[in-house]
Design an enzyme around this catalytic site. Sequence first.
Site, PDB file in Angstrom:
ATOM      1  N   ALA A 128       0.840  -1.213   0.000  1.00  0.00           N
ATOM      2  CA  ALA A 128       0.000   0.000   0.000  1.00  0.00           C
ATOM      3  C   ALA A 128       0.867   1.251   0.000  1.00  0.00           C
ATOM      4  O   ALA A 128       0.475   2.284  -0.525  1.00  0.00           O
ATOM      5  CB  ALA A 128      -0.915   0.000   1.213  1.00  0.00           C
ATOM      6  N   GLU A 131       2.449   1.613  -4.146  1.00  0.00           N
ATOM      7  CA  GLU A 131       1.682   1.455  -5.396  1.00  0.00           C
ATOM      8  C   GLU A 131       0.714   2.620  -5.662  1.00  0.00           C
ATOM      9  O   GLU A 131       0.753   3.224  -6.727  1.00  0.00           O
ATOM     10  CB  GLU A 131       0.898   0.146  -5.340  1.00  0.00           C
ATOM     11  CG  GLU A 131       1.695  -1.049  -5.826  1.00  0.00           C
ATOM     12  CD  GLU A 131       1.687  -1.166  -7.336  1.00  0.00           C
ATOM     13  OE1 GLU A 131       0.612  -1.060  -7.924  1.00  0.00           O
ATOM     14  OE2 GLU A 131       2.762  -1.343  -7.909  1.00  0.00           O
ATOM     15  N   SER A 133       0.461   5.594  -4.156  1.00  0.00           N
ATOM     16  CA  SER A 133       1.096   6.918  -4.213  1.00  0.00           C
ATOM     17  C   SER A 133       1.771   7.108  -5.568  1.00  0.00           C
ATOM     18  O   SER A 133       1.708   8.184  -6.160  1.00  0.00           O
ATOM     19  CB  SER A 133       2.142   7.071  -3.111  1.00  0.00           C
ATOM     20  OG  SER A 133       1.554   6.897  -1.860  1.00  0.00           O
ATOM     21  N   CYS A 241      -7.682   5.168   4.847  1.00  0.00           N
ATOM     22  CA  CYS A 241      -6.261   4.927   4.588  1.00  0.00           C
ATOM     23  C   CYS A 241      -5.343   5.320   5.751  1.00  0.00           C
ATOM     24  O   CYS A 241      -5.346   6.455   6.213  1.00  0.00           O
ATOM     25  CB  CYS A 241      -5.857   5.706   3.340  1.00  0.00           C
ATOM     26  SG  CYS A 241      -4.130   5.496   2.934  1.00  0.00           S
ATOM     27  N   GLU A 250       3.970  13.468   0.320  1.00  0.00           N
ATOM     28  CA  GLU A 250       4.728  13.116  -0.896  1.00  0.00           C
ATOM     29  C   GLU A 250       4.176  13.912  -2.087  1.00  0.00           C
ATOM     30  O   GLU A 250       4.938  14.498  -2.865  1.00  0.00           O
ATOM     31  CB  GLU A 250       4.619  11.609  -1.168  1.00  0.00           C
ATOM     32  CG  GLU A 250       5.435  10.773  -0.180  1.00  0.00           C
ATOM     33  CD  GLU A 250       5.187   9.263  -0.272  1.00  0.00           C
ATOM     34  OE1 GLU A 250       5.905   8.520   0.403  1.00  0.00           O
ATOM     35  OE2 GLU A 250       4.277   8.811  -1.006  1.00  0.00           O
TER      36      GLU A 250
HETATM   37  C1  HEM Z   1      -2.340   8.601  -2.839  1.00  0.00           C
HETATM   38  C2  HEM Z   1      -2.057   7.462  -2.219  1.00  0.00           C
HETATM   39  C3  HEM Z   1      -3.070   6.582  -1.549  1.00  0.00           C
HETATM   40  C4  HEM Z   1      -4.411   6.435  -1.808  1.00  0.00           C
HETATM   41  C5  HEM Z   1      -5.250   7.133  -2.862  1.00  0.00           C
HETATM   42  C6  HEM Z   1      -4.903   5.445  -0.864  1.00  0.00           C
HETATM   43  C7  HEM Z   1      -6.219   5.031  -0.797  1.00  0.00           C
HETATM   44  C8  HEM Z   1      -6.708   4.122   0.130  1.00  0.00           C
HETATM   45  C9  HEM Z   1      -8.094   3.703   0.217  1.00  0.00           C
HETATM   46  C10 HEM Z   1      -9.236   4.207  -0.671  1.00  0.00           C
HETATM   47  C11 HEM Z   1      -8.179   2.800   1.226  1.00  0.00           C
HETATM   48  C12 HEM Z   1      -9.452   2.073   1.683  1.00  0.00           C
HETATM   49  C13 HEM Z   1     -10.141   2.885   2.771  1.00  0.00           C
HETATM   50  C14 HEM Z   1     -11.496   2.387   3.165  1.00  0.00           C
HETATM   51  O1  HEM Z   1     -11.809   1.208   2.982  1.00  0.00           O
HETATM   52  O2  HEM Z   1     -12.284   3.228   3.677  1.00  0.00           O
HETATM   53  C15 HEM Z   1      -6.842   2.639   1.778  1.00  0.00           C
HETATM   54  C16 HEM Z   1      -6.533   1.799   2.828  1.00  0.00           C
HETATM   55  C17 HEM Z   1      -5.271   1.626   3.320  1.00  0.00           C
HETATM   56  N1  HEM Z   1      -4.131   2.315   2.951  1.00  0.00           N
HETATM   57 FE1  HEM Z   1      -4.008   3.716   1.522  1.00  0.00          FE
HETATM   58  N2  HEM Z   1      -3.868   5.025  -0.057  1.00  0.00           N
HETATM   59  C18 HEM Z   1      -2.725   5.699  -0.440  1.00  0.00           C
HETATM   60  C19 HEM Z   1      -1.462   5.593   0.126  1.00  0.00           C
HETATM   61  C20 HEM Z   1      -1.133   4.754   1.188  1.00  0.00           C
HETATM   62  C21 HEM Z   1       0.162   4.686   1.824  1.00  0.00           C
HETATM   63  C22 HEM Z   1       1.361   5.559   1.455  1.00  0.00           C
HETATM   64  C23 HEM Z   1       0.070   3.722   2.794  1.00  0.00           C
HETATM   65  C24 HEM Z   1       1.105   3.200   3.770  1.00  0.00           C
HETATM   66  C25 HEM Z   1       2.078   3.843   4.259  1.00  0.00           C
HETATM   67  C26 HEM Z   1      -1.286   3.221   2.780  1.00  0.00           C
HETATM   68  C27 HEM Z   1      -1.764   2.252   3.628  1.00  0.00           C
HETATM   69  C28 HEM Z   1      -3.077   1.835   3.689  1.00  0.00           C
HETATM   70  C29 HEM Z   1      -3.555   0.784   4.595  1.00  0.00           C
HETATM   71  C30 HEM Z   1      -2.709  -0.008   5.576  1.00  0.00           C
HETATM   72  C31 HEM Z   1      -4.940   0.666   4.373  1.00  0.00           C
HETATM   73  C32 HEM Z   1      -5.928  -0.282   5.065  1.00  0.00           C
HETATM   74  C33 HEM Z   1      -6.585   0.413   6.248  1.00  0.00           C
HETATM   75  C34 HEM Z   1      -7.596  -0.481   6.956  1.00  0.00           C
HETATM   76  O3  HEM Z   1      -8.180  -1.370   6.318  1.00  0.00           O
HETATM   77  O4  HEM Z   1      -7.843  -0.254   8.149  1.00  0.00           O
HETATM   78  N3  HEM Z   1      -1.985   3.873   1.791  1.00  0.00           N
HETATM   79  N4  HEM Z   1      -5.968   3.473   1.097  1.00  0.00           N
END
Ligand code: HEM
Length: 293
Positions: A128, A131, A133, A241, A250
């Site tokens: 996560a 990819e 970002s 997220c 970033e």
């Molecule tokens: C522009 C970049 C990013 C976008 C658009 C994005 C978007 C999302 C979205 C839509 C979800 C699902 C949220 C939900 O179900 O309500 C998510 C979950 C998550 N993201 Fe990101 N993300 C980004 C970058 C990152 C980065 C940099 C990290 C880690 C350092 C990360 C770690 C996670 C994790 C661990 C979850 C799962 C959270 C959970 O299920 O409790 N993401 N992200």
Amino acid sequence: MPSTALRPEIQRFTDELIDKMLAGPKPVDLVTALSLPLPSLMICALLGVPYDDHDFFQENASFATRSDKTAEDDRRANEALGGYLAALLQAKMENPGDDVLSDFAARIKDGDLTLPEATLLSMILLIAGHETSANMITLGTALLLENPEQPARLREIDDTKAVAGAVEEILRYLTVAQFGQRRIAKEDFEFEGVRIEAGDGIVVPLPAGNWDPTAFPEPEKLDLDRKASHHHAFGWGIHQCLGQQLARIELQVVCGTLYRRIPTLRLAVDREELAFRPADSLAFGIMELPVTW
Ligand code: HEM
């Protein structure tokens, strides 16, 4: 560590990657020059994963969001990444550093986490963490270069808050997590005349919410001065997220640096020649972005 404390490091990596771009031949693929290495370098530094292994983990991590994979690809990539991270966790149980994997390793030793749990958590963060970002940096750049007045606007802005506002609008406009988040209703309720019962599955399409004209007037218009921070590009609720502040910084650093340092940056091919990820990929994106200046 608060995410803002990471800004100087993100700035340093961004400047170094742009220096390298400027010193090399043109055109350059922005994905390999900046969009992928920047979030990879950052997530490696935070987790304590050696960046030198980036070819290995980027290739295997890419299967998580690809739609053109087989079940066998998925199994092989998961096993390879899982084995690699489990070995790193075990090494950090012996020789801890100041990073997230060392923290997980200490928790394994204390019996708070098992090795398979810590491995899975590390894998989720590693995948996560770069990819989505990377997709946002690439798509955001393509979007801005297609609308040349927009990078000009970003060059004019000399205020971190205004750049941050512009990034919220780009996040809203693109919403790279293009498919709905899945939830299960905990209780009966009615929404817009539709009866939902406890236990029903619900798909919440983030792009539809982010282009809802009642929340964002003229949603199809990219307006970097729009107040867009109520978007749902990072989801909503307790599972929203975890890495959103890191991703935001970033993007803010890239938007505040790239067009200033390379004012003549432009696409090196026609828009029609850009290779987009398959339409059913988990995260919307562009495979390669040839740019020149
Ligand atoms: C522009 C970049 C990013 C976008 C658009 C994005 C978007 C999302 C979205 C839509 C979800 C699902 C949220 C939900 O179900 O309500 C998510 C979950 C998550 N993201 Fe990101 N993300 C980004 C970058 C990152 C980065 C940099 C990290 C880690 C350092 C990360 C770690 C996670 C994790 C661990 C979850 C799962 C959270 C959970 O299920 O409790 N993401 N992200």
